[in-house]
Design a protein around this motif. Structure first.
Motif, PDB file in Angstrom:
ATOM      1  N   ALA A   1     -54.523  56.976 -83.548  1.00  0.00           N
ATOM      2  CA  ALA A   1     -53.883  56.300 -82.420  1.00  0.00           C
ATOM      3  C   ALA A   1     -53.075  57.286 -81.583  1.00  0.00           C
ATOM      4  CB  ALA A   1     -52.986  55.174 -82.922  1.00  0.00           C
ATOM      5  N   ILE A   2     -52.358  58.183 -82.249  1.00  0.00           N
ATOM      6  CA  ILE A   2     -51.558  59.179 -81.544  1.00  0.00           C
ATOM      7  C   ILE A   2     -52.444  60.144 -80.769  1.00  0.00           C
ATOM      8  CG2 ILE A   2     -50.011  61.145 -81.873  1.00  0.00           C
ATOM      9  CD1 ILE A   2     -48.899  59.594 -84.335  1.00  0.00           C
ATOM     10  N   THR A   3     -53.500  60.629 -81.412  1.00  0.00           N
ATOM     11  CA  THR A   3     -54.403  61.570 -80.749  1.00  0.00           C
ATOM     12  C   THR A   3     -55.041  60.938 -79.522  1.00  0.00           C
ATOM     13  OG1 THR A   3     -54.890  62.674 -82.845  1.00  0.00           O
ATOM     14  CG2 THR A   3     -56.455  63.004 -81.045  1.00  0.00           C
ATOM     15  N   GLY A   4     -55.489  59.687 -79.679  1.00  0.00           N
ATOM     16  CA  GLY A   4     -56.100  59.002 -78.545  1.00  0.00           C
ATOM     17  C   GLY A   4     -55.123  58.795 -77.402  1.00  0.00           C
ATOM     18  N   ALA A   5     -53.898  58.409 -77.739  1.00  0.00           N
ATOM     19  CA  ALA A   5     -52.883  58.191 -76.707  1.00  0.00           C
ATOM     20  C   ALA A   5     -52.522  59.496 -76.007  1.00  0.00           C
ATOM     21  CB  ALA A   5     -51.636  57.575 -77.336  1.00  0.00           C
ATOM     22  N   ALA A   6     -52.353  60.562 -76.770  1.00  0.00           N
ATOM     23  CA  ALA A   6     -52.006  61.856 -76.169  1.00  0.00           C
ATOM     24  C   ALA A   6     -53.124  62.340 -75.254  1.00  0.00           C
ATOM     25  CB  ALA A   6     -51.743  62.879 -77.268  1.00  0.00           C
ATOM     26  N   ARG A   7     -54.350  62.190 -75.703  1.00  0.00           N
ATOM     27  CA  ARG A   7     -55.500  62.600 -74.896  1.00  0.00           C
ATOM     28  C   ARG A   7     -55.485  61.885 -73.548  1.00  0.00           C
ATOM     29  NH1 ARG A   7     -59.187  60.322 -77.767  1.00  0.00           N
ATOM     30  NH2 ARG A   7     -59.433  62.035 -79.254  1.00  0.00           N
ATOM     31  N   GLU A   8     -55.263  60.588 -73.578  1.00  0.00           N
ATOM     32  CA  GLU A   8     -55.280  59.800 -72.342  1.00  0.00           C
ATOM     33  C   GLU A   8     -54.139  60.191 -71.411  1.00  0.00           C
ATOM     34  OE1 GLU A   8     -55.058  55.746 -73.492  1.00  0.00           O
ATOM     35  OE2 GLU A   8     -57.050  55.704 -74.443  1.00  0.00           O
ATOM     36  N   ILE A   9     -52.933  60.301 -71.962  1.00  0.00           N
ATOM     37  CA  ILE A   9     -51.776  60.535 -71.093  1.00  0.00           C
ATOM     38  C   ILE A   9     -51.724  61.973 -70.595  1.00  0.00           C
ATOM     39  CG2 ILE A   9     -49.273  60.409 -70.931  1.00  0.00           C
ATOM     40  CD1 ILE A   9     -49.264  58.192 -72.931  1.00  0.00           C
TER      41      ILE A   9
ATOM     42  N   GLY B   1     -50.648  65.086 -67.139  1.00  0.00           N
ATOM     43  CA  GLY B   1     -50.386  66.474 -67.452  1.00  0.00           C
ATOM     44  C   GLY B   1     -49.332  66.600 -68.542  1.00  0.00           C
ATOM     45  N   TYR B   2     -49.233  67.785 -69.103  1.00  0.00           N
ATOM     46  CA  TYR B   2     -48.329  68.013 -70.226  1.00  0.00           C
ATOM     47  C   TYR B   2     -46.874  67.762 -69.840  1.00  0.00           C
ATOM     48  CZ  TYR B   2     -45.917  70.506 -73.995  1.00  0.00           C
ATOM     49  OH  TYR B   2     -45.089  70.842 -75.041  1.00  0.00           O
ATOM     50  N   HIS B   3     -46.430  68.334 -68.709  1.00  0.00           N
ATOM     51  CA  HIS B   3     -45.029  68.207 -68.335  1.00  0.00           C
ATOM     52  C   HIS B   3     -44.689  66.802 -67.840  1.00  0.00           C
ATOM     53  CE1 HIS B   3     -43.877  72.279 -69.121  1.00  0.00           C
ATOM     54  NE2 HIS B   3     -44.848  72.759 -68.371  1.00  0.00           N
ATOM     55  N   GLY B   4     -45.686  66.048 -67.424  1.00  0.00           N
ATOM     56  CA  GLY B   4     -45.442  64.682 -66.966  1.00  0.00           C
ATOM     57  C   GLY B   4     -45.473  63.660 -68.084  1.00  0.00           C
ATOM     58  N   THR B   5     -45.643  64.123 -69.305  1.00  0.00           N
ATOM     59  CA  THR B   5     -45.759  63.247 -70.469  1.00  0.00           C
ATOM     60  C   THR B   5     -44.587  63.464 -71.406  1.00  0.00           C
ATOM     61  OG1 THR B   5     -48.181  63.344 -70.360  1.00  0.00           O
ATOM     62  CG2 THR B   5     -47.215  62.643 -72.444  1.00  0.00           C
ATOM     63  N   SER B   6     -44.020  62.383 -71.921  1.00  0.00           N
ATOM     64  CA  SER B   6     -42.958  62.484 -72.924  1.00  0.00           C
ATOM     65  C   SER B   6     -43.498  62.010 -74.266  1.00  0.00           C
ATOM     66  CB  SER B   6     -41.749  61.634 -72.529  1.00  0.00           C
ATOM     67  OG  SER B   6     -42.054  60.251 -72.654  1.00  0.00           O
ATOM     68  N   ILE B   7     -42.828  62.408 -75.323  1.00  0.00           N
ATOM     69  CA  ILE B   7     -43.223  61.972 -76.657  1.00  0.00           C
ATOM     70  C   ILE B   7     -43.078  60.455 -76.775  1.00  0.00           C
ATOM     71  CG2 ILE B   7     -40.995  62.183 -77.818  1.00  0.00           C
ATOM     72  CD1 ILE B   7     -44.302  63.569 -79.199  1.00  0.00           C
ATOM     73  N   ARG B   8     -42.119  59.899 -76.047  1.00  0.00           N
ATOM     74  CA  ARG B   8     -41.930  58.448 -76.043  1.00  0.00           C
ATOM     75  C   ARG B   8     -43.114  57.749 -75.368  1.00  0.00           C
ATOM     76  NH1 ARG B   8     -37.453  55.511 -77.000  1.00  0.00           N
ATOM     77  NH2 ARG B   8     -36.159  57.396 -76.960  1.00  0.00           N
ATOM     78  N   ASP B   9     -43.635  58.350 -74.292  1.00  0.00           N
ATOM     79  CA  ASP B   9     -44.818  57.791 -73.627  1.00  0.00           C
ATOM     80  C   ASP B   9     -45.998  57.694 -74.598  1.00  0.00           C
ATOM     81  OD1 ASP B   9     -43.526  57.676 -71.141  1.00  0.00           O
ATOM     82  OD2 ASP B   9     -44.174  59.703 -70.606  1.00  0.00           O
ATOM     83  N   ILE B  10     -46.186  58.759 -75.371  1.00  0.00           N
ATOM     84  CA  ILE B  10     -47.308  58.807 -76.304  1.00  0.00           C
ATOM     85  C   ILE B  10     -47.133  57.761 -77.394  1.00  0.00           C
ATOM     86  CG2 ILE B  10     -48.564  60.234 -77.963  1.00  0.00           C
ATOM     87  CD1 ILE B  10     -47.683  62.673 -76.248  1.00  0.00           C
TER      88      ILE B  10
ATOM     89  N   GLN C   1     -45.251  69.630 -78.201  1.00  0.00           N
ATOM     90  CA  GLN C   1     -45.949  70.910 -78.256  1.00  0.00           C
ATOM     91  C   GLN C   1     -46.884  70.961 -79.468  1.00  0.00           C
ATOM     92  OE1 GLN C   1     -47.212  74.808 -77.585  1.00  0.00           O
ATOM     93  NE2 GLN C   1     -46.115  73.428 -76.188  1.00  0.00           N
ATOM     94  N   HIS C   2     -46.397  70.498 -80.594  1.00  0.00           N
ATOM     95  CA  HIS C   2     -47.212  70.461 -81.815  1.00  0.00           C
ATOM     96  C   HIS C   2     -48.445  69.599 -81.589  1.00  0.00           C
ATOM     97  CE1 HIS C   2     -48.353  69.184 -85.912  1.00  0.00           C
ATOM     98  NE2 HIS C   2     -47.878  70.359 -86.289  1.00  0.00           N
ATOM     99  N   LEU C   3     -48.271  68.491 -80.900  1.00  0.00           N
ATOM    100  CA  LEU C   3     -49.378  67.579 -80.640  1.00  0.00           C
ATOM    101  C   LEU C   3     -50.406  68.205 -79.707  1.00  0.00           C
ATOM    102  CD1 LEU C   3     -50.761  64.875 -80.890  1.00  0.00           C
ATOM    103  CD2 LEU C   3     -49.095  63.912 -79.293  1.00  0.00           C
ATOM    104  N   LEU C   4     -49.952  68.882 -78.652  1.00  0.00           N
ATOM    105  CA  LEU C   4     -50.881  69.554 -77.740  1.00  0.00           C
ATOM    106  C   LEU C   4     -51.693  70.603 -78.487  1.00  0.00           C
ATOM    107  CD1 LEU C   4     -51.971  70.219 -74.895  1.00  0.00           C
ATOM    108  CD2 LEU C   4     -50.049  71.812 -74.648  1.00  0.00           C
ATOM    109  N   ALA C   5     -51.023  71.412 -79.285  1.00  0.00           N
ATOM    110  CA  ALA C   5     -51.731  72.455 -80.033  1.00  0.00           C
ATOM    111  C   ALA C   5     -52.718  71.851 -81.018  1.00  0.00           C
ATOM    112  CB  ALA C   5     -50.724  73.345 -80.770  1.00  0.00           C
ATOM    113  N   ALA C   6     -52.327  70.764 -81.676  1.00  0.00           N
ATOM    114  CA  ALA C   6     -53.210  70.123 -82.645  1.00  0.00           C
ATOM    115  C   ALA C   6     -54.443  69.543 -81.964  1.00  0.00           C
ATOM    116  CB  ALA C   6     -52.456  69.016 -83.388  1.00  0.00           C
ATOM    117  N   LEU C   7     -54.246  68.966 -80.780  1.00  0.00           N
ATOM    118  CA  LEU C   7     -55.379  68.391 -80.055  1.00  0.00           C
ATOM    119  C   LEU C   7     -56.370  69.485 -79.651  1.00  0.00           C
ATOM    120  CD1 LEU C   7     -55.008  65.638 -77.342  1.00  0.00           C
ATOM    121  CD2 LEU C   7     -56.726  67.420 -77.134  1.00  0.00           C
ATOM    122  N   ILE C   8     -55.861  70.594 -79.123  1.00  0.00           N
ATOM    123  CA  ILE C   8     -56.739  71.695 -78.724  1.00  0.00           C
ATOM    124  C   ILE C   8     -57.429  72.298 -79.941  1.00  0.00           C
ATOM    125  CG2 ILE C   8     -56.785  74.017 -77.732  1.00  0.00           C
ATOM    126  CD1 ILE C   8     -54.551  73.150 -75.831  1.00  0.00           C
TER     127      ILE C   8
END
Length: 212
Positions: free
Chosen positions: A28-36, A41-50, A69-76
């Protein structure tokens, strides 16, 4: 108010959104992060948004990922390993002929760029936002991907299968063409995936100056 006894078997009460099946938090987290990330963009997204998009509390978010940051790196990282897996499978299906191996690698790459367009674009656009330690670690994966292409094209040039005068430039051109697909391809458009693979295979062989 619902209680734990009101929940269906195999679910947990997040108290901050919909019920999430056990084991579904990471997905669920990965899918939400991917979408947002794709939307804002990275700077326009907060951990709360995800967390909100995933239907999870912040504490549940931090259980899986201590930071954005951990989430972005994990997704890539995850999407890159998926690419390697696809390439490995494709290359296992062919012998050692450089032209066949180039065809296989082009097919795996084109299919990946189409099927994982969002991840491909996030990796390209948000790379600059990785912190130095993550960028250095993931750069090693990128170099490994580059080496896959270089080994095939250099082998083909050495054996006379490819007659390109500048193998390194040929590699750059082929990889750039395949990677750019993620930026423009539309699944509902006029070009289907099989035709796209065939088209880019022809382009790659032409760049490598294959004369089979």
């Amino acid at each position: 108010m619902s209680t734990a006894s009101d929940l269906p078997p195999g679910a947990v009460d997040t108290r901050a959104g919909p019920v999430i099946p056990r084991g579904g938090g990471r997905d669920a987290i990965t899918g939400a992060a991917r979408e947002i990330f794709a939307e804002r963009g990275y700077h326009g997204t907060s951990i709360r948004d995800i967390a909100k998009r995933a239907g999870l509390s912040l504490s549940a978010m931090y259980y899986w990922h201590p930071s954005k940051q951990h989430l972005l790196a994990a997704l890539i990282e995850e999407s890159t390993y998926d690419y390697f897996h696809r390439c490995d499978e494709a290359l296992r299906e062919v012998g050692d002929d450089p032209a066949d191996r180039l065809r296989a690698l082009v097919r795996a790459t084109v299919e990946y760029r189409v099927q994982r367009r969002i991840e491909s674009n996030i990796g390209a656009q948000e790379w600059r936002n990785l912190e130095p330690d993550n960028r250095e670690r993931l750069a090693g994966l990128r170099r490994s991907a580059t080496q896959l292409w270089a080994d095939i094209i250099n082998d083909g040039a050495a054996r006379g299968t490819f007659r390109c005068a500048h193998p390194e430039d040929a590699r750059r051109s082929i990889v750039a063409a395949c990677n750019a697909i993620a930026q423009w391809y539309e699944p509902a458009g006029e070009i289907g995936l099989p035709d796209l693979v065939e088209r880019y295979t022809e382009i790659a062989l032409r760049i490598a100056d294959h004369r089979g």
